[in-house]
Motif scaffolding. Structure first.
Motif, short mmCIF file in Angstrom:
data_model
loop_
_atom_site.label_atom_id
_atom_site.label_comp_id
_atom_site.label_asym_id
_atom_site.label_seq_id
_atom_site.Cartn_x
_atom_site.Cartn_y
_atom_site.Cartn_z
N GLY A 10 3.02 7.94 3.90
CA GLY A 10 4.23 8.00 3.08
C GLY A 10 4.61 9.38 2.61
N SER A 11 4.96 9.49 1.33
CA SER A 11 5.47 10.73 0.75
C SER A 11 4.47 11.87 0.87
CB SER A 11 5.82 10.51 -0.72
OG SER A 11 6.83 9.55 -0.86
N GLU A 12 3.19 11.57 0.69
CA GLU A 12 2.19 12.62 0.75
C GLU A 12 2.10 13.22 2.16
OE1 GLU A 12 -2.37 13.57 -0.75
OE2 GLU A 12 -1.68 11.49 -0.64
N ARG B 90 9.06 9.42 11.43
CA ARG B 90 7.83 8.87 11.99
C ARG B 90 7.20 7.84 11.06
NH1 ARG B 90 5.02 14.42 14.39
NH2 ARG B 90 6.19 14.47 16.37
N GLU B 91 7.25 8.12 9.76
CA GLU B 91 6.71 7.18 8.79
C GLU B 91 7.49 5.86 8.82
OE1 GLU B 91 3.86 7.58 6.48
OE2 GLU B 91 3.67 8.79 8.30
N LEU B 92 8.81 5.96 8.92
CA LEU B 92 9.64 4.76 8.96
C LEU B 92 9.43 3.98 10.25
CD1 LEU B 92 12.96 6.18 7.47
CD2 LEU B 92 11.40 4.57 6.36
N VAL B 93 9.33 4.69 11.36
CA VAL B 93 9.12 4.04 12.66
C VAL B 93 7.78 3.31 12.69
CG1 VAL B 93 8.70 4.46 15.12
CG2 VAL B 93 10.65 5.54 14.00
N ASN C 247 0.82 -1.20 0.00
CA ASN C 247 0.00 0.00 0.00
C ASN C 247 0.86 1.26 0.00
OD1 ASN C 247 -2.49 1.47 0.16
ND2 ASN C 247 -2.12 1.75 2.35
N VAL C 248 1.90 1.26 0.82
CA VAL C 248 2.77 2.44 0.92
C VAL C 248 3.51 2.68 -0.40
CG1 VAL C 248 4.86 3.37 2.02
CG2 VAL C 248 3.07 2.34 3.42
N PHE C 249 4.08 1.65 -0.97
CA PHE C 249 4.79 1.81 -2.25
C PHE C 249 3.84 2.27 -3.36
CE2 PHE C 249 8.14 -1.05 -0.41
CZ PHE C 249 9.21 -0.19 -0.61
N ARG C 250 2.64 1.72 -3.36
CA ARG C 250 1.66 2.10 -4.38
C ARG C 250 1.25 3.57 -4.21
NH1 ARG C 250 -1.68 -1.49 -3.32
NH2 ARG C 250 -3.08 -0.30 -2.00
N ILE D 195 12.34 -1.63 3.91
CA ILE D 195 12.53 -0.41 4.70
C ILE D 195 13.69 0.41 4.16
CG2 ILE D 195 13.24 0.44 6.98
CD1 ILE D 195 11.61 -1.87 8.19
N ASN D 196 14.78 -0.26 3.81
CA ASN D 196 15.92 0.46 3.23
C ASN D 196 15.55 1.12 1.91
OD1 ASN D 196 17.60 -0.34 5.33
ND2 ASN D 196 18.32 -2.16 4.28
N LYS D 197 14.79 0.41 1.09
CA LYS D 197 14.34 0.98 -0.18
C LYS D 197 13.42 2.16 0.06
CE LYS D 197 11.98 -0.21 -4.48
NZ LYS D 197 11.26 -1.29 -5.23
N LEU D 198 12.53 2.02 1.03
CA LEU D 198 11.59 3.09 1.36
C LEU D 198 12.33 4.32 1.89
CD1 LEU D 198 8.51 3.31 1.24
CD2 LEU D 198 8.44 2.65 3.64
N GLU D 199 13.34 4.08 2.71
CA GLU D 199 14.13 5.19 3.25
C GLU D 199 14.87 5.93 2.13
OE1 GLU D 199 17.28 6.05 6.91
OE2 GLU D 199 16.83 3.99 6.30
N GLN D 200 15.39 5.18 1.17
CA GLN D 200 16.05 5.81 0.02
C GLN D 200 15.06 6.64 -0.80
OE1 GLN D 200 18.01 2.60 -2.16
NE2 GLN D 200 20.00 3.43 -1.61
N ASN D 201 13.86 6.08 -1.00
CA ASN D 201 12.83 6.81 -1.74
C ASN D 201 12.46 8.11 -1.03
OD1 ASN D 201 12.78 4.76 -3.61
ND2 ASN D 201 10.87 3.85 -2.89
N TYR D 202 12.31 8.02 0.29
CA TYR D 202 11.97 9.22 1.07
C TYR D 202 13.09 10.26 1.01
CZ TYR D 202 7.92 6.87 3.20
OH TYR D 202 6.71 6.25 3.41
#
Length: 225
Positions: free
Chosen positions: A78-80, A118-121, A44-47, A199-206
């Motif tokens: 996420g990003s939004e 906060r999003e990552l946590v 959901n988050v990636f989408r 999580i690592n990929k998400l952190e890079q995206n953020y």
């Protein structure tokens, strides 16, 4: 060939072995619950990130984007969500007559970093528990096996001639504990490693998104002045 009835072996096992098996089954259920929940969350988050970032980079009217995000503030992820709180702080500092561009950007950058963390946590919750299940389940199973084998040999300790048929059921009961331990551990370890990569990929995206966002805001500071 004798058929092995796992339920029958479980019922005939000693209390300690039964308790170990029960704990491992509970761990497995918890593990699969977390795996299913986190898989849905990550998807959901990636989408949602992909959907929002397409809108963000195709429309540099951040004010209108902010107003649209404001409508569904309680459902932002996420990003939004990072964008919303970052731009909200940008507006607050600008309206507070903070005409120093450095002060504005430092304040906005701080809020963005806090929102990102906060999003990552929030998405990391329960993932360490998968690692714990994966690391201790084999040892708990092994403990049950050792206890089961000890009970089997103690029970037949007074008998002079022991056959394999006599001790086989007891050893089978004990070994099931190890098997259940591995059954609980393997999916947990695999999911733990997979989710850490996510999580690592998400952190890079953020990180990439926030850098682009700050660059755009920095331009707007000079434009608005």
């Amino acid at each position: 060939m004798t058929n092995i009835n796992i339920i029958d072996l479980f019922l005939k096992a000693s209390f300690i072995v039964q308790f170990v098996m029960f704990v491992l089954i509970v761990f497995s259920i918890i593990s699969w619950t977390i795996i299913i929940q986190k898989t849905r969350t990550f998807n959901n988050v990636f989408r949602e990130n992909l959907f929002f970032e397409k809108k963000f980079f195709s429309n540099f009217d951040l004010s209108s984007l902010y107003e649209k995000s404001k409508i569904h503030i309680n459902n932002l992820i996420g990003s939004e969500k990072i964008f919303y709180f970052g731009f909200k702080e940008f507006i607050r500092l600008y309206n507070a007559n903070t005409y120093s561009s450095d002060a504005v950007m430092k304040g906005v950058s701080r809020v963005i970093r806090i929102s990102m963390n906060r999003e990552l946590v929030s998405i990391e919750i329960n993932i360490p528990f998968l690692g714990t299940i994966g690391s201790i389940s084999p040892y708990i199973g092994l403990f049950g096996t050792v206890c089961g084998i000890m009970n089997t040999f103690i029970a037949f300790g007074s008998i002079k001639q022991i056959t394999l048929q006599m001790i086989a059921p007891g050893i089978a009961e004990a070994l099931i504990a190890t098997a259940i331990g591995l059954f609980a551990a393997i999916p947990a370890v695999m999911a733990f490693n997979k989710f850490n990569l996510c999580i690592n990929k998400l952190e890079q995206n953020y990180d990439n998104f926030t850098e682009e966002f700050l660059v755009i805001l920095h331009r707007q500071v000079f434009f608005l002045k």
